[in-house]
Design a protein around this motif. Structure first.
Motif, PDB file in Angstrom:
ATOM      1  N   ILE A  11       0.888  -1.403  -0.044  1.00 20.21           N
ATOM      2  CA  ILE A  11      -0.028  -0.031  -0.094  1.00 20.21           C
ATOM      3  C   ILE A  11       1.094   1.290  -0.044  1.00 20.21           C
ATOM      4  CG2 ILE A  11      -1.670   1.166   1.325  1.00 20.21           C
ATOM      5  CD1 ILE A  11      -2.473  -1.455   2.592  1.00 20.21           C
ATOM      6  N   PRO A  12       0.746   2.103  -1.053  1.00 21.58           N
ATOM      7  CA  PRO A  12       1.492   3.337  -1.107  1.00 21.58           C
ATOM      8  C   PRO A  12       1.112   4.069  -0.003  1.00 21.58           C
ATOM      9  CG  PRO A  12       0.126   3.082  -2.988  1.00 21.58           C
ATOM     10  CD  PRO A  12      -0.006   1.916  -2.203  1.00 21.58           C
ATOM     11  N   ASP A  13       1.960   5.452   0.279  1.00 21.67           N
ATOM     12  CA  ASP A  13       1.745   6.196   1.433  1.00 21.67           C
ATOM     13  C   ASP A  13       0.578   7.428   1.000  1.00 21.67           C
ATOM     14  OD1 ASP A  13       3.046   4.878   3.225  1.00 21.67           O
ATOM     15  OD2 ASP A  13       4.968   5.893   2.486  1.00 21.67           O
ATOM     16  N   ASP A  14       0.174   7.545  -0.307  1.00 18.73           N
ATOM     17  CA  ASP A  14      -0.402   8.499  -0.800  1.00 18.73           C
ATOM     18  C   ASP A  14      -1.964   8.306  -0.694  1.00 18.73           C
ATOM     19  OD1 ASP A  14      -1.083   6.621  -2.630  1.00 18.73           O
ATOM     20  OD2 ASP A  14      -1.110   8.049  -4.392  1.00 18.73           O
ATOM     21  N   GLY A  15      -2.686   9.475  -0.923  1.00 17.79           N
ATOM     22  CA  GLY A  15      -4.319   9.116  -0.456  1.00 17.79           C
ATOM     23  C   GLY A  15      -4.707  10.251   0.515  1.00 17.79           C
ATOM     24  N   VAL A  40     -11.213   4.128  -4.836  1.00 17.41           N
ATOM     25  CA  VAL A  40      -9.900   4.090  -3.712  1.00 17.41           C
ATOM     26  C   VAL A  40      -9.868   2.799  -2.835  1.00 17.41           C
ATOM     27  CG1 VAL A  40     -10.002   6.327  -3.605  1.00 17.41           C
ATOM     28  CG2 VAL A  40     -11.248   5.249  -1.860  1.00 17.41           C
ATOM     29  N   ARG A  96      -7.999   6.340   4.927  1.00 11.40           N
ATOM     30  CA  ARG A  96      -7.301   6.960   3.967  1.00 11.40           C
ATOM     31  C   ARG A  96      -7.442   6.166   2.653  1.00 11.40           C
ATOM     32  NH1 ARG A  96      -2.144   6.043   1.859  1.00 11.40           N
ATOM     33  NH2 ARG A  96      -1.533   4.528   3.556  1.00 11.40           N
ATOM     34  N   VAL A 141      -6.367   5.273  -0.858  1.00  6.67           N
ATOM     35  CA  VAL A 141      -5.598   5.115  -1.944  1.00  6.67           C
ATOM     36  C   VAL A 141      -6.006   4.768  -3.378  1.00  6.67           C
ATOM     37  CG1 VAL A 141      -3.327   4.016  -2.666  1.00  6.67           C
ATOM     38  CG2 VAL A 141      -3.762   4.377  -0.234  1.00  6.67           C
ATOM     39  N   ARG A 142      -5.758   5.561  -4.409  1.00  9.73           N
ATOM     40  CA  ARG A 142      -6.208   5.311  -5.662  1.00  9.73           C
ATOM     41  C   ARG A 142      -5.866   3.974  -6.184  1.00  9.73           C
ATOM     42  NH1 ARG A 142      -2.994   7.738  -9.079  1.00  9.73           N
ATOM     43  NH2 ARG A 142      -1.375   8.135  -7.456  1.00  9.73           N
ATOM     44  N   ALA A 191      -3.196   3.223  -8.291  1.00 10.44           N
ATOM     45  CA  ALA A 191      -1.776   3.114  -7.927  1.00 10.44           C
ATOM     46  C   ALA A 191      -1.526   1.866  -7.276  1.00 10.44           C
ATOM     47  CB  ALA A 191      -1.494   4.213  -6.690  1.00 10.44           C
ATOM     48  N   VAL A 192      -2.354   0.863  -7.065  1.00  6.85           N
ATOM     49  CA  VAL A 192      -2.193  -0.357  -6.624  1.00  6.85           C
ATOM     50  C   VAL A 192      -2.470  -1.669  -7.480  1.00  6.85           C
ATOM     51  CG1 VAL A 192      -2.193   0.475  -4.221  1.00  6.85           C
ATOM     52  CG2 VAL A 192      -4.406  -0.381  -5.412  1.00  6.85           C
TER      53      VAL A 192
END
Length: 137
Positions: free
Chosen positions: A40-44, A76, A100, A102-103, A106-107
């Motif tokens: 899981i990325p850190d954005d969102g 998301v 949160r 996350v798009r 992006a995953v």
């Protein structure tokens, strides 16, 4: 305390524990996210949820169902869940929560179709709370 993914025939299950009802709701939701995505990325951006139901089990079901709905509508993956669970004066239950988002683009996410009542458990233990939820994949 936390969650573990469990194999369940063609589905996936999450077994979660928490010191409080709030913590076990968050842990099951974190397990749902883990069932959908390994990294899981850190954005969102964070978003809020407000769910109501007639009892604790229905509230857990509706909360998880709402997370899947938000995934589909917002595009998301809901992660980093925080939940506050309470019984209201009229005997219903509420869950005020945030996650949160996350798009999905992006995953590399697996599809979890739905939460089920199959074998669902939500129970007090000597250490707090335990939940077991099966998801249709």
């Amino acid at each position: 305390m936390g969650y573990e993914l469990r194999e369940h025939t063609a589905d996936v299950a999450v077994e979660a524990t928490g010191a409080t009802l709030d913590a076990v709701f968050g842990a099951v939701a974190d397990g749902l996210a883990a069932a959908m995505c390994d990294e899981i990325p850190d954005d969102g951006e964070r978003f809020d949820l407000d769910v109501r139901a007639e009892n604790r089990e229905a509230l857990l079901f509706d909360y998880l169902d709402e997370l899947i709905y938000e995934r589909d509508v917002r595009g998301v993956l809901p992660v980093e869940h925080q939940a506050t669970v309470a019984e209201t004066g009229d005997g219903t239950w509420t869950c005020e929560a945030s996650a949160r988002g996350v798009r999905l683009s992006a995953v590399d996410a697996r599809d979890v179709k739905a939460v089920t009542y199959s074998e669902m458990a939500l129970e007090a233990t000597a250490d707090g709370w335990r939940a077991y939820v099966v998801f249709d994949v």
